[in-house]
Write a protein that holds these residues in place. Structure first.
Motif, PDB file in Angstrom:
ATOM      1  N   THR A  69      62.767  17.503 -36.152  1.00  0.00           N
ATOM      2  CA  THR A  69      62.954  16.651 -35.021  1.00  0.00           C
ATOM      3  C   THR A  69      62.570  15.133 -35.678  1.00  0.00           C
ATOM      4  O   THR A  69      61.538  15.256 -36.131  1.00  0.00           O
ATOM      5  N   TYR A  70      63.482  14.110 -35.549  1.00  0.00           N
ATOM      6  CA  TYR A  70      62.902  12.876 -36.106  1.00  0.00           C
ATOM      7  C   TYR A  70      63.299  11.804 -34.976  1.00  0.00           C
ATOM      8  O   TYR A  70      64.188  11.932 -34.039  1.00  0.00           O
ATOM      9  N   ASN A  71      62.159  10.840 -34.923  1.00  0.00           N
ATOM     10  CA  ASN A  71      62.428   9.771 -33.736  1.00  0.00           C
ATOM     11  C   ASN A  71      63.002   8.494 -34.466  1.00  0.00           C
ATOM     12  O   ASN A  71      63.062   7.600 -33.521  1.00  0.00           O
ATOM     13  N   PHE A  72      63.123   8.478 -35.684  1.00  0.00           N
ATOM     14  CA  PHE A  72      63.735   7.102 -36.206  1.00  0.00           C
ATOM     15  C   PHE A  72      64.791   7.385 -37.345  1.00  0.00           C
ATOM     16  O   PHE A  72      64.571   7.157 -38.752  1.00  0.00           O
ATOM     17  N   PRO A  73      65.682   7.969 -36.771  1.00  0.00           N
ATOM     18  CA  PRO A  73      67.036   8.135 -37.840  1.00  0.00           C
ATOM     19  C   PRO A  73      67.801   6.951 -38.070  1.00  0.00           C
ATOM     20  O   PRO A  73      68.030   6.075 -37.056  1.00  0.00           O
ATOM     21  N   VAL A  74      68.186   6.755 -39.196  1.00  0.00           N
ATOM     22  CA  VAL A  74      69.030   5.537 -39.719  1.00  0.00           C
ATOM     23  C   VAL A  74      70.220   6.292 -40.471  1.00  0.00           C
ATOM     24  O   VAL A  74      70.081   7.078 -41.536  1.00  0.00           O
ATOM     25  N   ILE A  75      71.491   5.959 -39.797  1.00  0.00           N
ATOM     26  CA  ILE A  75      72.671   6.515 -40.438  1.00  0.00           C
ATOM     27  C   ILE A  75      73.459   5.520 -41.249  1.00  0.00           C
ATOM     28  O   ILE A  75      73.236   4.326 -40.995  1.00  0.00           O
ATOM     29  N   ILE A  76      74.232   6.006 -42.348  1.00  0.00           N
ATOM     30  CA  ILE A  76      74.745   5.014 -43.378  1.00  0.00           C
ATOM     31  C   ILE A  76      75.684   4.295 -42.465  1.00  0.00           C
ATOM     32  O   ILE A  76      76.191   3.303 -42.937  1.00  0.00           O
ATOM     33  N   ASP A  77      76.212   4.641 -41.344  1.00  0.00           N
ATOM     34  CA  ASP A  77      77.295   4.087 -40.381  1.00  0.00           C
ATOM     35  C   ASP A  77      76.542   2.807 -40.058  1.00  0.00           C
ATOM     36  O   ASP A  77      77.270   1.729 -39.710  1.00  0.00           O
ATOM     37  N   ASN A  78      75.402   2.706 -39.979  1.00  0.00           N
ATOM     38  CA  ASN A  78      74.594   1.466 -39.298  1.00  0.00           C
ATOM     39  C   ASN A  78      74.885   0.258 -40.211  1.00  0.00           C
ATOM     40  O   ASN A  78      74.589  -1.025 -39.718  1.00  0.00           O
ATOM     41  N   MET A  79      75.289   0.279 -41.459  1.00  0.00           N
ATOM     42  CA  MET A  79      75.708  -0.817 -42.233  1.00  0.00           C
ATOM     43  C   MET A  79      76.791  -1.556 -41.563  1.00  0.00           C
ATOM     44  O   MET A  79      76.906  -2.692 -41.709  1.00  0.00           O
ATOM     45  N   MET A  80      77.626  -0.878 -40.803  1.00  0.00           N
ATOM     46  CA  MET A  80      78.665  -1.747 -40.345  1.00  0.00           C
ATOM     47  C   MET A  80      78.626  -2.523 -39.048  1.00  0.00           C
ATOM     48  O   MET A  80      79.229  -3.455 -38.958  1.00  0.00           O
ATOM     49  N   ASN A  81      77.400  -2.358 -38.550  1.00  0.00           N
ATOM     50  CA  ASN A  81      76.742  -3.166 -37.581  1.00  0.00           C
ATOM     51  C   ASN A  81      76.182  -4.342 -37.803  1.00  0.00           C
ATOM     52  O   ASN A  81      76.026  -5.215 -36.936  1.00  0.00           O
ATOM     53  N   LEU A  82      76.130  -4.704 -39.074  1.00  0.00           N
ATOM     54  CA  LEU A  82      75.357  -5.672 -39.545  1.00  0.00           C
ATOM     55  C   LEU A  82      76.156  -7.123 -39.423  1.00  0.00           C
ATOM     56  O   LEU A  82      75.643  -8.242 -39.429  1.00  0.00           O
ATOM     57  N   GLU A  83      77.333  -6.954 -39.527  1.00  0.00           N
ATOM     58  CA  GLU A  83      78.491  -8.153 -39.642  1.00  0.00           C
ATOM     59  C   GLU A  83      78.264  -8.870 -38.128  1.00  0.00           C
ATOM     60  O   GLU A  83      78.320 -10.082 -38.391  1.00  0.00           O
ATOM     61  N   LEU A  84      77.913  -8.131 -37.178  1.00  0.00           N
ATOM     62  CA  LEU A  84      77.727  -8.740 -35.913  1.00  0.00           C
ATOM     63  C   LEU A  84      76.458  -9.707 -36.147  1.00  0.00           C
ATOM     64  O   LEU A  84      76.444 -10.834 -35.466  1.00  0.00           O
ATOM     65  N   LEU A  85      75.473  -9.269 -36.842  1.00  0.00           N
ATOM     66  CA  LEU A  85      74.135 -10.075 -36.838  1.00  0.00           C
ATOM     67  C   LEU A  85      74.342 -11.381 -37.669  1.00  0.00           C
ATOM     68  O   LEU A  85      74.042 -12.466 -37.482  1.00  0.00           O
ATOM     69  N   PHE A  86      75.069 -11.176 -38.764  1.00  0.00           N
ATOM     70  CA  PHE A  86      75.488 -12.336 -39.646  1.00  0.00           C
ATOM     71  C   PHE A  86      76.133 -13.216 -38.967  1.00  0.00           C
ATOM     72  O   PHE A  86      76.002 -14.318 -39.166  1.00  0.00           O
ATOM     73  N   PHE A  87      77.121 -12.926 -38.023  1.00  0.00           N
ATOM     74  CA  PHE A  87      78.006 -13.618 -37.326  1.00  0.00           C
ATOM     75  C   PHE A  87      77.181 -14.536 -36.213  1.00  0.00           C
ATOM     76  O   PHE A  87      77.243 -15.809 -36.163  1.00  0.00           O
ATOM     77  N   ALA A  88      76.346 -13.838 -35.594  1.00  0.00           N
ATOM     78  CA  ALA A  88      75.467 -14.496 -34.528  1.00  0.00           C
ATOM     79  C   ALA A  88      74.396 -15.656 -35.469  1.00  0.00           C
ATOM     80  O   ALA A  88      74.159 -16.596 -34.841  1.00  0.00           O
ATOM     81  N   SER A  89      74.082 -15.321 -36.458  1.00  0.00           N
ATOM     82  CA  SER A  89      73.252 -16.091 -37.277  1.00  0.00           C
ATOM     83  C   SER A  89      73.908 -17.393 -37.765  1.00  0.00           C
ATOM     84  O   SER A  89      73.383 -18.745 -37.495  1.00  0.00           O
ATOM     85  N   LYS A  90      75.326 -17.279 -37.990  1.00  0.00           N
ATOM     86  CA  LYS A  90      76.164 -18.393 -38.568  1.00  0.00           C
ATOM     87  C   LYS A  90      76.367 -19.384 -37.162  1.00  0.00           C
ATOM     88  O   LYS A  90      76.145 -20.355 -37.339  1.00  0.00           O
ATOM     89  N   VAL A  91      76.659 -18.824 -36.149  1.00  0.00           N
ATOM     90  CA  VAL A  91      77.233 -19.731 -34.877  1.00  0.00           C
ATOM     91  C   VAL A  91      76.034 -20.021 -34.199  1.00  0.00           C
ATOM     92  O   VAL A  91      76.116 -21.089 -33.612  1.00  0.00           O
ATOM     93  N   THR A  92      74.673 -19.533 -34.485  1.00  0.00           N
ATOM     94  CA  THR A  92      73.683 -20.143 -33.692  1.00  0.00           C
ATOM     95  C   THR A  92      72.600 -20.791 -34.599  1.00  0.00           C
ATOM     96  O   THR A  92      71.776 -21.730 -33.901  1.00  0.00           O
ATOM     97  N   GLY A  93      72.646 -20.536 -35.829  1.00  0.00           N
ATOM     98  CA  GLY A  93      71.506 -21.123 -36.642  1.00  0.00           C
ATOM     99  C   GLY A  93      70.490 -20.346 -36.855  1.00  0.00           C
ATOM    100  O   GLY A  93      69.417 -20.844 -37.357  1.00  0.00           O
ATOM    101  N   ASP A  94      70.201 -19.260 -35.807  1.00  0.00           N
ATOM    102  CA  ASP A  94      69.026 -18.567 -35.915  1.00  0.00           C
ATOM    103  C   ASP A  94      69.172 -17.621 -36.969  1.00  0.00           C
ATOM    104  O   ASP A  94      69.718 -16.518 -37.020  1.00  0.00           O
ATOM    105  N   THR A  95      68.114 -17.841 -37.696  1.00  0.00           N
ATOM    106  CA  THR A  95      68.020 -16.953 -39.077  1.00  0.00           C
ATOM    107  C   THR A  95      67.583 -15.548 -38.937  1.00  0.00           C
ATOM    108  O   THR A  95      67.574 -14.771 -39.722  1.00  0.00           O
TER     109      THR A  95
END
Length: 422
Positions: free
Chosen positions: A171-197
């Motif tokens: 049993t693991y408490n910090f799993p990271v699945i390969i699917d999670n790569m797909m959610n990074l696009e939202l973060l890149f978007f937010a950084s571009k439109v806000t300037g928050d790096t």
């Protein structure tokens, strides 16, 4: 005489290319016309409960829906946006807007990592096509919510809250699945439109650690990597939906190809391009990939040396199923990757075109009005969990339409991505 023959050959080549592009333009249009009709039938079927988001069908062929807190609700409005964009159909655009706006409460959701799927596929397309500032603000808040799952010790965004091995007692408490790569696009978007790096920092750090710990030397991928939050070290590498811990789950490989291609777009870091190309080459050149380019649900299913191996849902034997969802994701990813790769661009695009034609064939594209009004047949959710086996899946449809849209843009000589304004 020789010059005349060369000129004639050149004219013939140009004529062939023109006819080919013309035929392919008809191909794209026909598929979007079909999709528009099928999506409208789906809209009729969902009139009873407008908070029930289409996901798949059950064993009797009836529509199965889910609430907004599942990981899949963003795909249906996203498909509506793509269909409306291509056709200019006002009814589809209106429906896309309505189904998107029903997801607004998710902007503060923090219980799992899939906000990229949930919000960027819906609100991301909505903002891209309308420029509505309210949509942008919702996306930024969604990125803030997703960021709460980042742990600086592991250098990753936590996927699930807990993961228990399906074949053992781990049993693991910090799993990271390969699917999670797909959610990074939202973060890149937010950084571009806000300037928050800080958003960009999280995305890049997660991608770097995924590249380090989740991609094998041969560019296949692990599905689940679990971390120790005290040391930051890898505590285990397993699978949740694949055949075995050391096998390559086809949709996981698809998420990886798409994800690293997108991260290269946002960073222009050659490490990510090399990784995306390696992942794509593994998929395209695998000896177990069928001739029609639609993969089995796992590249190593039924093979010796891949343990523990799962038993199928029927007859206690392993059965090979195709996964159209993996093919649709890869087709879309390769359309983009073809624009970055200097040596393999044509190869990637041609492969994606072959996949699209297979997906659009009667073997995978459903007859109008059938298949619960989903577009594609023959996808697999999770054989280890005995769920969604050889059925349509809403995200297969979404990436099929996205791949068609990208193909259409490339044929027209247009850029796939416009410069994002603040």
């Amino acid at each position: 005489m020789k010059q005349s023959l060369v000129l004639l050959g050149f004219i013939s080549l140009v004529t062939f290319a023109f006819r080919s592009d013309k035929n392919e333009t008809v191909f794209v249009k026909e598929n979007f016309t079909y999709a528009g009709k099928q999506l409208k039938k789906m809209l009729t079927a969902t009139e009873i409960n407008k908070l029930a988001f289409p996901r798949t069908i059950n064993k009797t062929g009836k529509l199965v829906t889910t609430n907004m807190y599942d990981w899949t609700p963003g795909f249906f409005p996203g498909s509506l946006w793509y269909a409306a964009e291509f056709s200019g159909d006002a009814a589809l655009k209106n429906a896309a807007q309505q189904w998107t706006e029903r997801l607004e409460p998710l902007k503060t959701f923090t219980q799992h990592h899939d906000l990229g799927f949930m919000m960027y596929c819906s609100y991301g397309n909505a903002y891209r096509l309308t420029g509505n500032e309210a949509y942008k603000n919702i996306l930024v808040q969604s990125a803030r919510s997703l960021s709460t799952r980042f742990n600086p010790v592991t250098g990753c965004i936590k996927s699930w809250n807990i993961f228990k091995s399906w074949h053992g007692s781990n049993t693991y408490n910090f799993p990271v699945i390969i699917d999670n790569m797909m959610n990074l696009e939202l973060l890149f978007f937010a950084s571009k439109v806000t300037g928050d790096t800080s958003f960009r920092h999280i995305a890049v750090t997660h991608a770097e650690n995924t590249m380090k710990n989740q991609i094998r030397n041969d560019y296949s991928s692990y599905h689940v990597v679990c971390y120790d939050t005290i040391t930051g070290k890898v505590a285990g590498r397993e699978t949740a939906q694949g055949y075995a811990d050391n096998s390559t789950w086809s949709r996981g490989q698809a998420w990886a190809i798409y994800g690293f291609t997108m991260v290269y777009r946002e960073t222009k870091d050659p490490r990510f391009l090399k990784t995306a190309e390696g992942l794509a080459d593994y998929f395209m050149n695998h000896k177990n990939l069928p001739a029609d380019k639609i993969p089995y649900w796992d590249f190593n299913a039924l093979q010796k040396g891949y343990t523990p191996g799962v038993r199928s849902h029927a007859n206690n034997v392993n059965i090979l199923y195709r996964d159209a969802s993996a093919a649709a994701i890869v087709a879309s990813a390769l359309m983009e990757l073809s624009t970055y790769s200097s040596s393999k661009g044509n190869q990637y695009r041609n492969f994606a075109v072959k996949m699209l034609h297979s997906l659009a064939s009667p073997a995978y594209r459903a007859p109008l009005g059938n298949n619960g009004n989903f577009l594609l047949m023959q996808s697999v959710g999770s054989i280890p969990h005995n769920t969604e086996i050889n059925v349509p899946l809403v995200y297969a449809d979404y990436y099929f339409l996205e791949a068609l849209q990208r193909y259409d843009l490339l044929m027209k000589g247009k850029k796939l991505f416009a410069v994002q304004k603040k």
